[in-house]
Motif scaffolding. Structure first.
Motif, mmCIF file in Angstrom:
data_model
loop_
_atom_site.group_PDB
_atom_site.id
_atom_site.type_symbol
_atom_site.label_atom_id
_atom_site.label_comp_id
_atom_site.label_asym_id
_atom_site.label_seq_id
_atom_site.Cartn_x
_atom_site.Cartn_y
_atom_site.Cartn_z
ATOM 1 N N GLY A 304 46.115 66.187 44.333
ATOM 2 C CA GLY A 304 45.066 66.725 44.802
ATOM 3 C C GLY A 304 43.407 66.815 44.561
ATOM 4 N N PHE A 305 43.524 67.117 43.070
ATOM 5 C CA PHE A 305 41.953 66.462 42.602
ATOM 6 C C PHE A 305 42.252 65.592 42.136
ATOM 7 C CE2 PHE A 305 39.749 66.643 38.870
ATOM 8 C CZ PHE A 305 38.841 67.202 39.162
ATOM 9 N N ASN A 306 41.637 64.265 42.098
ATOM 10 C CA ASN A 306 41.377 63.053 41.240
ATOM 11 C C ASN A 306 40.305 63.037 41.057
ATOM 12 O OD1 ASN A 306 41.702 60.259 41.295
ATOM 13 N ND2 ASN A 306 41.254 60.055 42.956
ATOM 14 N N GLU A 307 40.619 62.962 39.551
ATOM 15 C CA GLU A 307 40.128 62.806 38.221
ATOM 16 C C GLU A 307 39.347 61.093 38.645
ATOM 17 O OE1 GLU A 307 42.592 62.608 38.249
ATOM 18 O OE2 GLU A 307 43.333 62.087 37.089
ATOM 19 N N ASN A 308 39.556 60.700 38.765
ATOM 20 C CA ASN A 308 39.163 58.831 38.819
ATOM 21 C C ASN A 308 37.625 58.750 39.865
ATOM 22 O OD1 ASN A 308 41.833 58.702 36.914
ATOM 23 N ND2 ASN A 308 42.847 58.382 38.766
ATOM 24 N N GLU A 309 37.575 59.631 41.015
ATOM 25 C CA GLU A 309 36.333 59.604 41.728
ATOM 26 C C GLU A 309 35.313 60.595 40.581
ATOM 27 O OE1 GLU A 309 37.502 61.866 45.076
ATOM 28 O OE2 GLU A 309 38.578 60.922 45.909
ATOM 29 N N LEU A 310 35.124 60.318 39.951
ATOM 30 C CA LEU A 310 34.830 60.417 38.512
ATOM 31 C C LEU A 310 33.827 59.442 37.769
ATOM 32 C CD1 LEU A 310 35.695 63.981 39.484
ATOM 33 C CD2 LEU A 310 33.757 64.468 38.299
ATOM 34 N N PHE A 311 32.714 59.537 36.969
ATOM 35 C CA PHE A 311 31.861 59.561 35.902
ATOM 36 C C PHE A 311 31.841 57.929 36.167
ATOM 37 C CE2 PHE A 311 33.020 63.594 34.158
ATOM 38 C CZ PHE A 311 32.466 63.488 34.295
ATOM 39 N N LEU A 312 31.650 57.465 37.479
ATOM 40 C CA LEU A 312 31.806 55.986 37.600
ATOM 41 C C LEU A 312 30.798 55.104 37.779
ATOM 42 C CD1 LEU A 312 34.570 56.247 41.113
ATOM 43 C CD2 LEU A 312 35.202 55.496 38.594
ATOM 44 N N ASP A 313 29.700 55.592 37.814
ATOM 45 C CA ASP A 313 27.985 54.768 37.964
ATOM 46 C C ASP A 313 27.873 54.792 36.796
ATOM 47 O OD1 ASP A 313 27.201 56.861 37.160
ATOM 48 O OD2 ASP A 313 26.325 57.755 39.868
ATOM 49 N N ASN A 314 26.324 53.913 36.545
ATOM 50 C CA ASN A 314 25.686 53.709 35.667
ATOM 51 C C ASN A 314 25.800 54.377 35.013
ATOM 52 O OD1 ASN A 314 25.958 50.581 36.986
ATOM 53 N ND2 ASN A 314 23.930 51.073 37.109
ATOM 54 N N GLU A 315 25.494 55.796 35.515
ATOM 55 C CA GLU A 315 24.789 56.754 34.498
ATOM 56 C C GLU A 315 26.440 57.840 33.888
ATOM 57 O OE1 GLU A 315 22.551 59.262 36.259
ATOM 58 O OE2 GLU A 315 20.846 57.540 36.532
ATOM 59 N N ALA A 316 27.315 57.428 33.963
ATOM 60 C CA ALA A 316 28.702 58.141 34.254
ATOM 61 C C ALA A 316 28.951 58.606 32.327
ATOM 62 C CB ALA A 316 29.692 57.188 34.478
ATOM 63 N N ALA A 317 28.329 57.471 31.584
ATOM 64 C CA ALA A 317 28.375 57.569 30.389
ATOM 65 C C ALA A 317 27.281 59.079 29.521
ATOM 66 C CB ALA A 317 28.478 56.264 28.906
ATOM 67 N N TYR A 318 26.337 59.226 29.943
ATOM 68 C CA TYR A 318 25.557 60.381 29.842
ATOM 69 C C TYR A 318 25.226 61.489 30.560
ATOM 70 C CZ TYR A 318 20.976 62.602 29.950
ATOM 71 O OH TYR A 318 20.079 63.497 29.556
ATOM 72 N N LEU A 319 26.253 61.622 31.884
ATOM 73 C CA LEU A 319 26.766 62.590 32.692
ATOM 74 C C LEU A 319 27.887 63.400 32.225
ATOM 75 C CD1 LEU A 319 25.446 63.981 34.716
ATOM 76 C CD2 LEU A 319 27.091 62.434 36.823
ATOM 77 N N LYS A 320 28.695 62.586 31.377
ATOM 78 C CA LYS A 320 29.760 63.003 31.137
ATOM 79 C C LYS A 320 29.429 63.589 29.460
ATOM 80 C CE LYS A 320 34.334 60.857 30.569
ATOM 81 N NZ LYS A 320 35.328 59.451 30.182
#
Ligand code: FAD
Length: 412
Positions: A304-320
């Motif tokens: 259902g929910f797929n966490e692997n589609e999040l926090f992938l791009d260059n800003e991921a660490a900051y965004l997280k």
């Protein structure tokens, strides 16, 4: 409700309304049984921490706001010793200043307890003022808490601690744009389009908050106190005006349910390996078997929910980090809720989501997590399971309100 549920898809999920309702139909009796076990029905909470964001008026005196703490004699002695309960004392906790992301609401004069991996603050576990509460004796339902205090809390959550949801999305979810009949589906399409333009991480954050708000509204409308008849029961108008007429809010409840289920799925090994100690061997063994059943069912669920589609791009660490800081602030804002019972369930459920988000986003493995890597205290596990239970009940309530709506409008 009907058109929305028949339309099938839920944004940002890989499964549809009816699929999640079927899953819930299967899981609900099991989750209810687990939530009734001693291990899960007692939750330790500090209901008297001061609000760190503004000078609040204290707690309301309405009869239905009151929370009765459990009697000391009800609590297993194993939990009250440091070794048995582990209020977090064995984990190194960073003392860090409050997050800088709340804009006008900056908490004053305090530091907080959390580790880098945490999405919520853990102060209650270690607080000398923490008490055990029997959740079954203090159900989430209508309390009469409303007005400026409740508004300030919701406003603080949406305005300051949520990511900036663009004004055009807010406009579409405000009361002027209520979808009163199923014909106005362009609004839903516009809403979806606007939300889809946001980055997925921000949408997830918004959905978690809005879904929690919608679930709380569903519970208070399902167990509503009718002043005229002096009876408790479902109030359809209450539900429709707060949730039923808003397709996005309905969606967000299902979305949150899928997110919580996914975190239980990822914790499968941990749940199988961990002990659920209450001091009563028979009950512990019974509970263990029920948990194994829950895990086996979760393992067989479609994605259902797929966490692997999040926090992938260059800003991921900051965004997280921003995501975590913002969510920790949401958990702190619960100390500003001016009604004991609302505070209890607000704290429990934000902690439940904090735990789910930690499980989904603070570990590197992309599927099942190895037991040895996981550090959750009893409070986090109890909060996660009870939050899942509350959302499972919300989905049942939506189906009941759907039937009620149909009976009122289409029968005769
Ligand atoms: P509110 O629910 O206060 O909503 C305020 C505004 O937010 C609305 O006008 C709307 O524009 C927007 N909004 C509403 N729902 C959503 C959504 N799902 N997504 C996005 N935007 C939305 N009351 C109880 O009786 N029992 C409880 O257990 C309880 N628990 C609470 C827990 C917390 C943490 C808080 C802050 C409040 C709680 N309350 C509870 C109070 C309850 O949530 C409402 O605030 C109260 O009933 C007043 O409702 P309202 O009609 O003013 O709208």
């Amino acid at each position: 409700i009907c058109r929305l549920r028949d339309s099938g898809a839920i944004d940002d999920l890989r499964c549809e309304f009816h699929a999640l309702e079927e899953v819930n139909h299967q899981l609900a009796p099991l989750i209810r049984q687990i939530a009734q076990a001693s291990f899960f029905k007692y939750y330790r909470v500090d209901l008297y921490r001061p609000c760190s964001f503004w000078n609040s008026d204290g707690l309301c005196v309405l009869r239905d706001c009151e929370v009765k703490p459990a009697d000391d004699s009800e609590i297993p002695v194993e939990w009250t010793t440091a070794a048995g309960e582990n209020h977090g004392a064995n984990h190194p906790i960073d003392q860090v200043d409050f997050a800088p992301f709340g804009k006008s609401y900056q908490p004053f004069g305090a530091t907080c307890d959390y580790q880098d991996s945490d999405f919520c603050v853990l102060g209650d576990e270690r607080s000398a003022n923490g008490v055990y509460v029997d959740l079954l004796k203090n159900p989430e339902r209508f309390t009469g808490y409303a007005g400026p205090s409740a508004n300030s809390v919701w406003e603080a959550i949406y305005e300051e601690n949520c990511f900036d949801v663009p004004a055009h999305i807010k406009a579409l979810t405000s009361s002027q744009n209520v979808i009163t009949e199923f014909s106005q589906f362009e609004s839903l399409q516009q809403h979806r389009q606007a939300l889809l333009n946001e980055c997925k991480e921000k949408r997830v954050f918004y959905r978690v908050i809005s879904g929690l708000h919608a679930s709380i509204s569903t519970h208070l409308c399902r167990e509503y106190f009718n002043q005229t008849t002096q009876e408790w029961g479902p109030n359809l108008d209450c539900f429709m005006s707060r949730v039923g007429h808003f397709p996005d809010r309905l969606q967000n409840i299902y979305f949150n349910y899928a997110l919580l289920l996914r975190s239980v799925f990822r914790l499968s090994s941990y749940f199988i390996d961990r002990e659920f100690c209450t001091g009563h061997k028979e009950e512990d063994a019974w509970l263990k078997a029920k948990i194994q059943e829950l895990v086996a069912t979760c393992l067989a669920l479609p994605d259902g929910f797929n966490e692997n589609e999040l926090f992938l791009d260059n800003e991921a660490a900051y965004l997280k980090e921003e995501f975590k800081d913002n969510f920790r602030n949401v958990t702190r804002i619960m100390d500003c809720v001016g009604c004991e019972k609302c505070r209890l369930w607000g704290k429990l459920q934000t902690r439940g989501f904090g735990t789910a988000l930690k499980v989904l986003f603070s570990y590197d493995e992309d599927r099942l997590l190895p037991t040895a890597d996981i550090h959750l205290d009893r409070g986090e596990v109890v909060a996660l399971v009870n939050t899942l239970n509350q959302f499972s009940k919300s989905i049942e309530a939506i189906q009941q309100f759907h039937q009620l709506y149909h009976d009122v409008h289409y029968s005769s």
